[in-house]
Write a protein that holds these residues in place. Structure first.
Motif, mmCIF file in Angstrom:
data_model
loop_
_atom_site.group_PDB
_atom_site.id
_atom_site.type_symbol
_atom_site.label_atom_id
_atom_site.label_comp_id
_atom_site.label_asym_id
_atom_site.label_seq_id
_atom_site.Cartn_x
_atom_site.Cartn_y
_atom_site.Cartn_z
ATOM 1 N N PHE A 237 6.870 -3.539 -4.842
ATOM 2 C CA PHE A 237 7.046 -2.024 -5.370
ATOM 3 C C PHE A 237 7.317 -2.099 -6.991
ATOM 4 O O PHE A 237 6.695 -0.917 -7.271
ATOM 5 C CB PHE A 237 8.467 -1.629 -4.511
ATOM 6 C CG PHE A 237 8.619 -0.198 -5.121
ATOM 7 C CD1 PHE A 237 7.729 0.902 -4.680
ATOM 8 C CD2 PHE A 237 9.918 -0.037 -6.092
ATOM 9 C CE1 PHE A 237 8.316 2.236 -5.146
ATOM 10 C CE2 PHE A 237 10.102 1.474 -6.603
ATOM 11 C CZ PHE A 237 9.204 2.444 -6.251
ATOM 12 N N GLU A 238 8.009 -2.857 -7.567
ATOM 13 C CA GLU A 238 8.034 -3.077 -8.916
ATOM 14 C C GLU A 238 6.770 -3.053 -9.723
ATOM 15 O O GLU A 238 6.561 -2.344 -10.701
ATOM 16 C CB GLU A 238 8.910 -4.003 -9.405
ATOM 17 C CG GLU A 238 10.565 -4.019 -8.989
ATOM 18 C CD GLU A 238 11.150 -2.757 -9.482
ATOM 19 O OE1 GLU A 238 10.684 -2.246 -10.741
ATOM 20 O OE2 GLU A 238 11.869 -1.989 -8.943
ATOM 21 N N SER A 239 5.837 -3.829 -9.177
ATOM 22 C CA SER A 239 4.484 -3.693 -9.704
ATOM 23 C C SER A 239 3.654 -2.538 -9.622
ATOM 24 O O SER A 239 2.935 -2.061 -10.499
ATOM 25 C CB SER A 239 3.800 -4.944 -9.037
ATOM 26 O OG SER A 239 4.172 -6.270 -9.392
ATOM 27 N N GLY A 240 4.138 -1.710 -8.481
ATOM 28 C CA GLY A 240 3.376 -0.411 -7.968
ATOM 29 C C GLY A 240 3.925 0.622 -9.154
ATOM 30 O O GLY A 240 3.448 1.218 -9.806
ATOM 31 N N LEU A 241 5.236 0.401 -9.516
ATOM 32 C CA LEU A 241 5.846 1.358 -10.477
ATOM 33 C C LEU A 241 5.215 1.043 -11.990
ATOM 34 O O LEU A 241 5.085 2.037 -12.723
ATOM 35 C CB LEU A 241 7.523 1.026 -10.433
ATOM 36 C CG LEU A 241 8.444 2.260 -11.220
ATOM 37 C CD1 LEU A 241 8.159 3.610 -10.373
ATOM 38 C CD2 LEU A 241 9.604 1.718 -10.966
ATOM 39 N N LYS A 242 5.220 -0.246 -12.280
ATOM 40 C CA LYS A 242 4.706 -0.707 -13.466
ATOM 41 C C LYS A 242 3.000 0.191 -13.505
ATOM 42 O O LYS A 242 2.741 0.531 -14.657
ATOM 43 C CB LYS A 242 4.485 -2.019 -13.677
ATOM 44 C CG LYS A 242 3.839 -2.632 -14.908
ATOM 45 C CD LYS A 242 4.184 -4.108 -15.144
ATOM 46 C CE LYS A 242 3.485 -4.631 -16.350
ATOM 47 N NZ LYS A 242 3.267 -6.217 -16.426
ATOM 48 N N LEU A 243 2.453 -0.086 -12.513
ATOM 49 C CA LEU A 243 1.070 0.605 -12.651
ATOM 50 C C LEU A 243 1.179 1.988 -12.833
ATOM 51 O O LEU A 243 0.240 2.664 -13.380
ATOM 52 C CB LEU A 243 0.346 0.122 -11.475
ATOM 53 C CG LEU A 243 -1.341 0.312 -11.080
ATOM 54 C CD1 LEU A 243 -1.966 -0.182 -12.334
ATOM 55 C CD2 LEU A 243 -1.877 0.112 -9.928
ATOM 56 N N PHE A 244 2.116 2.650 -12.028
ATOM 57 C CA PHE A 244 2.228 4.004 -12.253
ATOM 58 C C PHE A 244 2.377 4.613 -13.638
ATOM 59 O O PHE A 244 1.809 5.525 -14.173
ATOM 60 C CB PHE A 244 3.536 4.646 -11.430
ATOM 61 C CG PHE A 244 3.745 5.893 -11.395
ATOM 62 C CD1 PHE A 244 2.766 6.930 -10.811
ATOM 63 C CD2 PHE A 244 4.880 6.387 -12.160
ATOM 64 C CE1 PHE A 244 3.141 8.506 -10.967
ATOM 65 C CE2 PHE A 244 5.107 7.860 -12.329
ATOM 66 C CZ PHE A 244 4.259 9.087 -11.660
#
Length: 492
Positions: A237-244
């Protein structure tokens, strides 16, 4: 000069045809999921089919020149609907390519691709692509490629991805790049990335995203949403938030899907505060809530035991005009009633109803059951009346339960008014409804009203025999006598 005979007997294609094309024999791939037209002929080829197919083509092609238009007409309207020859379309397509005066164009390529993909003949579909690469569409203007080639490959790549044939999809992608002018469309990259994710290969999806950046193709919101969802589903999830955040830095505006994915991700991580903050950021960015957004927020808060907070949030959205039309708050009502907060559920439904957010029939009946369990009968009666007046028809079981409650309170006349109102709104009272009312009138000592209902039951076929009819009438008569005796005793 002797005219060239176009209809030579079917045979193996000459050496000038690409090696990727199979011989002109009746052996074909068996479709994984046969479509109806393909299930009408035997799976084992019959030796006499060649001769019959030759006669069939001779009958339909001898009276006109062989062009892509005439061939396509025969393939679409004649061969495709034939119970025996429909599966020989690629045979005919291959045979036509051996005729010196004929060249396929994007129309025959596209039709053949659709036919092979729909019947799951993927090995032949790959052969078709090799043939297209070796024989570009003749309608290409000058040095430029045919503009219809990229849509053709986009369809084929999507078909391969849907069938989890990613190696074939990559082959199609590489083949396409040899033919088209410039860089491929972002849509095709998105199809490939989504195909890898659907196949559970997130690493290759990321590699294809990196390849897209190297090819200088700018990602769009669909690209980012797909990858953010992939990160969330794979526990990153943290990587997804970074991509956001990277998405916003690249001036790609998030949409409702972007926010919904991250809000759900925060709840999955049990970060309630961050999920609410993301919802607030959503409204501040000018992105409107969808019904899915509200469902995610309500479900997430309820799973954390914050049911009252969820109800306050929905009411607040309604007051601010943020609640989307069509949002069904049945789940919230069910959660509130299940936690013994039917009174709060009643308040929420009333406020939202006044603002124009009409509840569903299921939400209303759920609330009625919750009010009855909480001994709030008057509220349940009022809700039923409002439902009927607004044209929300309850189920007959819930309706009969309220009829029984009214009769138990000695309010059979009110119950009968409900019956008449419900009938006018489309609810058909059943035998149970009438029996409840008759017994209610019996207890209330209202013989005349009860007899009228018994006669109505008789007309509707709810009374099986004369004995039942007489028994109901006798009870009504005896109840009247008992009532008169009680009144006389009081006066004495």
């Amino acid at each position: 000069m002797k005219k060239k005979n176009l209809l030579k007997p079917l045979q193996n294609p000459p050496s000038k045809c690409p090696q990727s094309l199979p011989p002109l024999s009746p052996l074909m791939d068996s479709p994984q999921i046969p479509i109806p037209s393909l299930s009408l002929f035997p799976t084992t080829p019959q030796p006499h089919h060649h001769k019959q197919l030759f006669s069939f083509l001779k009958a339909h092609l001898t009276h006109q020149p062989l062009t892509p238009k005439t061939l396509l007409h025969v393939l679409k309207t004649k061969l495709h609907h034939h119970p025996i020859f429909t599966h020989y379309d690629f045979q005919v397509f291959s045979w036509a390519s051996t005729v010196d005066s004929f060249r396929h164009d994007h129309s025959t390529y596209l039709w053949m691709a659709h036919s092979l993909a729909s019947s799951h003949r993927f090995s032949l579909l790959r052969s078709l692509l090799s043939f297209v690469v070796a024989n570009p569409c003749p309608c290409s203007p000058g040095i430029f490629s045919c503009p219809q080639i990229e849509p053709l490959f986009r369809f084929v790549i999507d078909a391969f991805c849907r069938s989890r044939k990613l190696s074939d999809a990559v082959f199609a992608f590489e083949s396409m790049k040899k033919l088209i002018d410039g860089r491929p469309s972002i849509v095709i990259y998105n199809v490939m990335i989504n195909g890898y994710l659907k196949s559970g290969d997130f690493d290759n999806a990321l590699r294809f995203y990196e390849r897209m950046e190297k090819d200088r193709v700018k990602p769009d919101v669909c690209t980012f949403n797909t990858l953010i969802s992939g990160y969330c589903r794979n526990g990153k999830f943290e990587s997804g938030l970074k991509l956001f955040k990277e998405m916003k830095e690249k001036s790609c505006r998030p949409n409702v899907v972007s926010f919904n994915t991250l809000i759900q991700g925060f709840f999955r991580e049990r970060k309630v505060k961050e999920a609410i903050e993301m919802a607030n950021e959503m409204t501040q960015s000018g992105c409107q809530f969808s019904t899915v957004t509200c469902e995610i927020l309500v479900k997430g808060l309820c799973m954390e035991g914050q049911v009252l907070e969820a109800s306050d949030m929905i009411v607040d959205f309604c007051r601010k005009g943020l609640l989307p039309k069509g949002f069904d708050y049945c789940g919230l009502v069910e959660e509130l009633c299940g936690k013994g907060n039917a009174g709060r559920a009643f308040e929420v439904v009333n406020e939202l109803w006044l603002k124009g957010d009409v509840p569903s029939s299921i939400a209303c009946t759920t609330l009625i059951e919750g009010l009855r369990r909480s001994q709030r009968r008057e509220d349940s009666f009022g809700l039923m009346e409002k439902m009927l007046k607004d044209g929300i028809v309850p189920d007959i079981l819930t309706f009969n339960c309220l009829m029984q409650d009214l009769c138990d309170l000695g309010r059979t006349m009110d119950a009968n008014k409900f019956r008449l109102l419900a009938s006018a709104k489309g609810l058909e009272p059943d035998e149970v409804t009438y029996n409840i009312l008759v017994y209610g009138y019996t207890r209330d000592g209202r013989r005349k009203e009860g007899e009228n209902l018994v006669d109505e039951m008789l007309d509707k076929g709810y009374i099986p025999d004369i004995a039942t009819y007489n028994r109901l009438m006798d009870r009504l008569s005896n109840s009247t006598s008992s009532t008169l005796e009680k009144v006389s005793a009081i006066h004495r």
